[in-house]
Design a protein around this motif. Structure first.
Motif, short mmCIF file in Angstrom:
data_model
loop_
_atom_site.label_atom_id
_atom_site.label_comp_id
_atom_site.label_asym_id
_atom_site.label_seq_id
_atom_site.Cartn_x
_atom_site.Cartn_y
_atom_site.Cartn_z
N TYR A 188 -52.44 -22.12 45.18
CA TYR A 188 -51.80 -20.93 44.59
C TYR A 188 -51.94 -20.96 43.08
N GLN A 297 -44.38 -19.52 46.94
CA GLN A 297 -45.50 -18.66 47.37
C GLN A 297 -45.91 -19.01 48.80
N ARG A 301 -45.51 -16.49 51.92
CA ARG A 301 -46.71 -16.09 52.67
C ARG A 301 -46.45 -16.23 54.17
N ILE A 336 -40.55 -12.64 41.77
CA ILE A 336 -41.50 -12.16 42.78
C ILE A 336 -40.97 -10.90 43.46
#
Ligand code: 26Q
Length: 824
Positions: A188, A297, A301, A336
Motif C-alpha cells: 500500500y 488500508q 479493502r 479515509i
C-alpha cells in the motif's frame, strides 16, 4: 498412557522425514547427504511451515466464506521468540518430528537451538501481543495481528569487562526466516509531509505531495492448539516506490527526491529500544503511521469486498490498540472516510468511535506518549487538522457539561497548550474508542482514579474496564517445562488443561500427597540442574542446585527496583562475612538470578547492571561465602532464555514500588512453573496472591495508597538515610568504600536514594529483608511445606491463562465469536 496428540504413526514419521529431505534438496538446493544442523533446522522449519500454510489457507477461506466480525490486534511490538518447538506442539506433531529428525541422524533439541529468536519487542507489551495471538488462534477467533517487520529487533546485550552493558545490533533476518511469507503483491502507498487543500463547501480536503513510499506485507502464520485454525501476524516493511513524488521530481528537485527515498528505507530498519519511556522522534512517528495506514488500508479493502454500507463497518471489524502507539489510526480512518469515501465528518466520527478499543499499559508520566504539534504538522498535516476538529468538538461537549470550567478544559484537551504544544495520544485514544482498559485490577482502578479521572466523569464508568493480562500455557508450561506438563497431564488424566487452564485447580489436593510432592520436587530439581549447567557453560559460575533460586528477570527500570534486590544481596553478603563459621552453617543458601536489558540511553538503569555484575564478581569468588550466596547476571535476556530460567526458579522476585507496575507477566510465568511469589502489593501480584492464597506468598512493602504520602515526606521532610534504614546506610557505605569497583562510580545511583528516593527503596528495604527472612525459615525449616505451596501456587494460575484474557476481550469488548474451521 499414550494420549492422542502423542500417538506417533510410523508412516507419518517417514512422511515428515521425506518432506524434510525434499526441502533440503529443493528449497535449500543441497545434496541430501550434505546436511548440517543448520540445514536440518531450516528444512524442518520449512516442512512445518507447509503444514501451517495449509491451515492458514483453510482458515482464510473459511472466514472469507463466513464473513464474521473480525478482531485486529494492533501492536508495534511482537516478541515471539522461537517458533519451531511451539509450532510442532500446537500442531500435535512434536513426537512425529522428534522421530523424523532422529531418523535423519539429528537430535531434535539441537535443531531447536539453531533457531534465532524473533525479538521484535522490548518486554511485557510485546510478549503480551505474542501470547494473545496464540490464544486467539487457539480459541479459533477470527483475528489477525498487525505490526512492523523491523530488520533489527531488540539489541543484543553484552557486558564489558567492567560490567557495563554494551549493545550490538540484532540482524535476525540475516539467515532466511522460514516463518514468514513475503506478500510482495500486498503493498500500500503511504504518504508523508506534503500539502493540504480544503475542498469548498465540504469536510473534505486533498492531501498531496510530500513523500510516498510503499508498505509491503509479510505474514507469519500462528497455529492454534488443538484446532485447525491458524491466525496471522501481518508485518509491514517499508520500501521506496518508483516514481514517487513526481511533483518535486518534475520540478527539477531531483536531489530532494533521492534524499527522500533513502529516508524511506530507514523507516522499518530498527525497533525503538525504550520500554516504558516515551521518545518523541520523527522516525518513530513515521513507523507508527506507516504501520497504521497500511493495516487500515488492508482491513478496509477486505471490508469493501463485502459491498456493505460504511455504517456497518463496526459490525464487521474491531481494532484493539496495544497502548497508544497506534492512536494515529483513529485520525487515519477519519481521513479515509471523509477525504476518500465522501462521508460527512459527523457520520465518519460515529463510525470511527465504534471501531476502536484502547489498552493502557502504564500510569508512569514519562511513558505517556505526546507529540510536538510542529513535528506532527510537518509529517501528517491532514491528520493534525482532523485531530484539531476532534478536539474542538470534544471540548465543546465538555464545556457544555461544565460551563466556565476552564481548568477542566485545559486538563482534558487533546492538545496540551504551552510552548511547545503537544498532542496527547492517550486522550485521543480515549475519545476515539468505545472502550478503554487497564491490564490488572489495581492498574485499572488507578487509571480511573488518577490520570483518566476527568474522562471517567465525562464518558461514564462503562467506558472503562479491566482485563487482567495472561500468558499462554502452551509456551509457558507445555513447551518450557515438559516434565511438569507430563506430570500434570498424567495426574489429570487428560491434556484438556492446555485449553482449559482452570482444570489445574483439580490438582490442588495433590499438594497433600507425599508422592506427588516428591515428583513435583524432582522436576524442579531437574530444571534447576539444567539451568545450572547452562550457567556453568556460558558464564563459568558454579551454582548450588540446593540453594533458593530467586529470579528477577525483566527490563531494567528504576520503578522495578532491581536496586532493592541488589542492595539486599549486599546486606546478606555483609551478614555472611560477619557470621562465625558456626553461625554460617545456619544460613540458607541463595542464588540470585538477574536478567534484563536497559534502554541504551538510560544511564541509571545501566549503572544498576554494572553494580549487579560487580557484586557477583566479588561475592561469587569469596571463600567465606562459598555456596551460601551466588549472584548471576545472565546477559541478553530473551524469550528463549526465559524458557530455561523460568522453570528453574524457586522464588519470583516482583518488587516494583506499589502502583507502578501495571501488571507484570513474568510474575504469572514464574508462578505457573511453581515459583513462590516474593512481591509487593502491585499489579497482577495482587491477583496472583489472591488466587494462590496469601499463605503461599511473601508479600511486603508500602501499599499504593501510602506511596504518595511517603514520597512527599521523602522529598519535603527528608530524614537522613541512616534514620530511614540503618541497614541500607551500611550497604551504601560498603559500596562507597570501593568494594565493587572504584569509589564514586555508583554515586549517581546512590544519590537517587539518598535524595528524593522517588521509588521508596529505603522505605521498603526493611520489610524486604523481613520477607526474605520468612523465605529463609521456610526453605530451611520445612521443605515439604515449600513444595506444597509451590504446587498450590502453580495449580491456582488458571485465571492467568491468556485464553481467559482473550475470551474476556472477545466477550466484553470485541463482540467476536469463535469461528472454528471444521475438522474435515
Ligand atoms: C513509546 C514511544 C516511543 C518509543 C517507545 C515507546 C514505548 C515502547 C514500549 C513505550 C512503552 C513500551 C512498553 C511498555 C510495556 O512493556 N509495558 C508493560 O506492559 C506489560 C503488558 O501489559 C505489563 O505487564 C507491564 O506491567 C508494563 O510495564
Amino acid at each position: 498412557t499414550a494420549l492422542k496428540a502423542n500417538d506417533v504413526d510410523e508412516d507419518d514419521v517417514q512422511g515428515v522425514a521425506n518432506t524434510i529431505v525434499r526441502h533440503v534438496t529443493t528449497s535449500l538446493a543441497r545434496q541430501a547427504g550434505n546436511m548440517d544442523t543448520i540445514a536440518a533446522y531450516q528444512a524442518t522449519a520449512l516442512s512445518v511451515r507447509d503444514q501451517l500454510i495449509k491451515r492458514w489457507n483453510e482458515t482464510t477461506s473459511y472466514h472469507t466464506a463466513r464473513a464474521p466480525k473480525r478482531i485486529y490486534y494492533f501492536s508495534i511490538e511482537w516478541l515471539i521468540g522461537r517458533s519451531l518447538d511451539n509450532a510442532v506442539l500446537n500442531l500435535g506433531m512434536k513426537n512425529t518430528y522428534e522421530d523424523a529428525s532422529r531418523k535423519l541422524g539429528f537430535n531434535f533439541e539441537d535443531l531447536l537451538n539453531e533457531e534465532r529468536d524473533a525479538a521484535l519487542g522490548n518486554g511485557g507489551l510485546g510478549r503480551l501481543a505474542a501470547c494473545y495471538i496464540d490464544s486467539m488462534a487457539t480459541l479459533s477467533l477470527p483475528g489477525w495481528g498487525y505490526g512492523l517487520r523491523y530488520n533489527y529487533g531488540i539489541f543484543k546485550q553484552m557486558l564489558s569487562k567492567t560490567g557495563e552493558q554494551l549493545e550490538a545490533p540484532d540482524p535476525w533476518l540475516d539467515r532466511e526466516n522460514p516463518w514468514e511469507i513475503a506478500r510482495l503483491d500486498v503493498a500500500y502507498p503511504i504518504r508523508f509531509y506534503g500539502n493540504v487543500e480544503p475542498v469548498a463547501n465540504s469536510d473534505k480536503a486533498v492531501w498531496s505531495g510530500g513523500m510516498e513510499c510503499l508498505a509491503v506485507a509479510y505474514d507469519t502464520p500462528i497455529p492454534g492448539y488443538a484446532t485447525k485454525n491458524c491466525a496471522n501476524i501481518r508485518l509491514w516493511s517499508a520500501k521506496p516506490v518508483q516514481g514517487f513524488d513526481l511533483n518535486s521530481f518534475n520540478a527539477g528537485n531531483y536531489e530532494a527526491s533521492v534524499h527522500a527515498s533513502s529516508e524511506v528505507g530507514n523507516i522499518t530498519q530498527v525497533l525503538y529500544p525504550n520500554d516504558n519511556m516515551y521518545q518523541g522522534k520523527l522516525l518513530r512517528l513515521q513507523q507508527q503511521y506507516l504501520w497504521c495506514s497500511a493495516s487500515l488500508q488492508d482491513i478496509l479493502r477486505r471490508f469493501t469486498k463485502l459491498e456493505l454500507p460504511w455504517t456497518q463497518l463496526p459490525d464487521y471489524i474491531c481494532i484493539q490498540m496495544n497502548d497508544t502507539h497506534p492512536t494515529i489510526v483513529i485520525a487515519e480512518l477519519m481521513r479515509i472516510l471523509i477525504d476518500e469515501e465522501d462521508i460527512s465528518y459527523d457520520q465518519a466520527w460515529k463510525i470511527t468511535t465504534k471501531v476502536f478499543a484502547y489498552t493502557n499499559h502504564t500510569v508512569l508520566p514519562e511513558a505517556l506518549e505526546k507529540w510536538e504539534v510542529s513535528l506532527f504538522e510537518k509529517l501528517l498535516p491532514r491528520h493534525l487538522q482532523i485531530i484539531y476538529r476532534i478536539n474542538h468538538d470534544f471540548l465543546q461537549q465538555v464545556a457544555k457539561r461544565w460551563p466556565n470550567d476552564n481548568d477542566r478544559l485545559a486538563r482534558m484537551s487533546i492538545i496540551e497548550e504551552g510552548t511547545p504544544k503537544y498532542v496527547r495520544m492517550a486522550y485521543l485514544a480515549i475519545v476515539g474508542s468505545f472502550k478503554v482498559n487497564g491490564v490488572a485490577e489495581l492498574h485499572s482502578q488507578l487509571l480511573q482514579a488518577t490520570i483518566f479521572k476527568d474522562f471517567v466523569e465525562f464518558k461514564g464508568r462503562d467506558h472503562f474496564t479491566n482485563v487482567t493480562n495472561g500468558i499462554t500455557p502452551r509456551r509457558w508450561l507445555l513447551q518450557c517445562n515438559p516434565e511438569l506438563s507430563a506430570l500434570i497431564t498424567h495426574s489429570l488424566g487428560s491434556e484438556a488443561w492446555l485449553t482449559n487452564a482452570q482444570l489445574l485447580k483439580n490438582l490442588i489436593p495433590m499438594a497433600e500427597q507425599k508422592e506427588f510432592r516428591k515428583a513435583f520436587d524432582i522436576i524442579k530439581q531437574n530444571n534447576k540442574r539444567r539451568l545450572a549447567e547452562v550457567i556453568e557453560q556460558e558464564l563459568g559460575i558454579t551454582l548450588n542446585p540446593r540453594s533458593v533460586f530467586a529470579a528477577q528477570i525483566k527490563r531494567m527500570h528504576e520503578y522495578k527496583r532491581q536496586t532493592l534486590n541488589i542492595f539486599a544481596i549486599i546486606h546478606r553478603y555483609l551478614e555472611i562475612k560477619k557470621a562465625s563459621p558456626a553461625d554460617r552453617k545456619k544460613i540458607q543458601p541463595w542464588t540470585f538470578i538477574f536478567a534484563g536489558k536497559a534502554a541504551p540511553g538510560y544511564y541509571i538503569a545501566k549503572l544498576v547492571i554494572r553494580l549487579i555484575v560487580n557484586v557477583g564478581k566479588i561475592v561469587n569468588n569469596d571463600q567465606d561465602v562459598g555456596d551460601l550466596l551466588k549472584v548471576v547476571f545472565i546477559p541478553d535476556y530473551s524469550v528463549s532464555i526465559a524458557e530455561v530460567l523460568i522453570p528453574a526458579a524457586d522464588i519470583s522476585v516482583q518488587i516494583s514500588t506499589a502502583g507502578t507496575e501495571a501488571s507484570g507477566t513474568s510474575n504469572m510465568k514464574l508462578a505457573l512453573n511453581g515459583a513462590l511469589l516474593l512481591g509487593t502489593v502491585d499489579g497482577a501480584n495482587i491477583e496472583i496472591a489472591e488466587d494462590a492464597g496469601e499463605d503461599q506468598c511473601f508479600m511486603f512493602g508500602y501499599l499504593n495508597d501510602q506511596v504518595q504520602q511517603v514520597r512527599y515526606n521523602n522529598s519535603y521532610n527528608p530524614t537522613p538515610l541512616e534514620q530511614r534504614s540503618p541497614e541500607l546506610a551500611a550497604v551504601f557505605k560498603h559500596i562507597e568504600s570501593g568494594a565493587f569497583g572504584d569509589a564514586g562510580i555508583y554515586d549517581s545511583l546512590l544519590k537517587t536514594v539518598y535524595e528524593h528516593d522517588y521509588y521508596l527503596v529505603s522505605n521498603d528495604f526493611g520489610s524486604y529483608l523481613a520477607a526474605q527472612k520468612l523465605v529463609d525459615e521456610l526453605w530451611g525449616g520445612d521443605p515439604e511445606e515449600w513444595t506444597r505451596k509451590a504446587i498450590i501456587t502453580s495449580c491456582s494460575m488458571g485465571d492467568f491463562s491468556s485464553d481467559r484474557s482473550v475470551q474476556d476481550y472477545a466477550d466484553g469488548i470485541w463482540g467476536v465469536e469463535s469461528e472454528r474451521v471444521p475438522d474435515n
